[in-house]
Enzyme design. Structure first.
Site, PDB file in Angstrom:
ATOM      1  N   PHE A  39       1.866 -21.133  64.294  1.00 42.27           N
ATOM      2  CA  PHE A  39       1.236 -22.443  64.071  1.00 42.27           C
ATOM      3  C   PHE A  39       0.387 -22.853  65.271  1.00 42.27           C
ATOM      4  CE2 PHE A  39       1.434 -27.071  64.694  1.00 42.27           C
ATOM      5  CZ  PHE A  39       0.835 -27.515  63.517  1.00 42.27           C
ATOM      6  N   VAL A 101       9.503 -27.935  62.137  1.00 49.03           N
ATOM      7  CA  VAL A 101       9.821 -28.210  60.737  1.00 49.03           C
ATOM      8  C   VAL A 101       8.903 -27.340  59.897  1.00 49.03           C
ATOM      9  CG1 VAL A 101       9.822 -29.958  58.920  1.00 49.03           C
ATOM     10  CG2 VAL A 101      10.594 -30.560  61.228  1.00 49.03           C
ATOM     11  N   TYR A 145       5.422 -37.596  68.898  1.00 50.49           N
ATOM     12  CA  TYR A 145       6.359 -37.935  69.967  1.00 50.49           C
ATOM     13  C   TYR A 145       6.172 -39.372  70.432  1.00 50.49           C
ATOM     14  CZ  TYR A 145       7.623 -33.021  70.104  1.00 50.49           C
ATOM     15  OH  TYR A 145       8.076 -31.775  69.766  1.00 50.49           O
TER      16      TYR A 145
END
Length: 173
Positions: A39, A101, A145
């Site tokens: 990713f 995730v 975050y």
């Protein structure tokens, strides 16, 4: 499955469980960290093996701990972390190394749930803070975050000694 730390039920969905990883989860941990590397466009940097996760996460003195989110026996996310200590504050804390995730679980708020669970575990062990670093190009993660209440520490820069530089620093080059 060992006892879940939390179980959540959503209407019409199979319950979601967040639990501590076990040694038999090492292949799933490996798979998810590899997916995170892909990713981020850094697949070539992920050189750890399943055996590395077994040896360093589940041996006599584990170097890390990991919470997993799973549904229907499928691991959908993880938060891999370890203990640290602030000599300035005089308290232990936790360092989140990896939070991931899977694509299929995006939008379920698993990232926040995993991060909250790690913070809860830390607080129960007397920790007073949580730290992590985020890839400079990962703007989405930075926003996530910040939405979770973490603040960017503009007063620090992270330095690393890797490979030959580490060996030289250790006097082994």
């Amino acid at each position: 499955m060992n006892d879940p730390l939390i179980s959540l039920s959503q209407q019409g969905a199979t319950p979601l469980h967040i639990r501590m990883a076990r040694v038999e989860d090492a292949p799933e941990i490996h798979r998810m960290i590899a997916a995170l590397a892909v990713f981020l466009g850094d697949a070539h940097k992920h050189v750890a093996s399943v055996e590395d996760y077994v040896r360093h996460g589940f041996g006599e003195t584990p170097a890390f701990q990991c919470v997993l989110a799973e549904q229907d026996g499928r691991v959908l996310g993880l938060c891999l972390y370890f203990g640290i200590f602030s000599s300035w504050m005089g308290v232990p804390g936790l360092y989140v190394q990896d939070l991931y995730v899977s694509d299929e679980a995006r939008g379920l708020k698993l990232g926040r749930l995993l991060l909250q669970q790690v913070a809860k575990l830390g607080a129960e062990q007397g920790c007073g803070y949580l730290r992590l670093s985020v890839d400079a190009a990962n703007i989405g993660a930075q926003g996530f975050y910040e939405a979770c209440g973490l603040q960017w520490s503009g007063s620090e820069k992270m330095y690393m000694a890797l490979g030959e530089a580490f060996q030289a620093l250790a006097g082994r080059a």
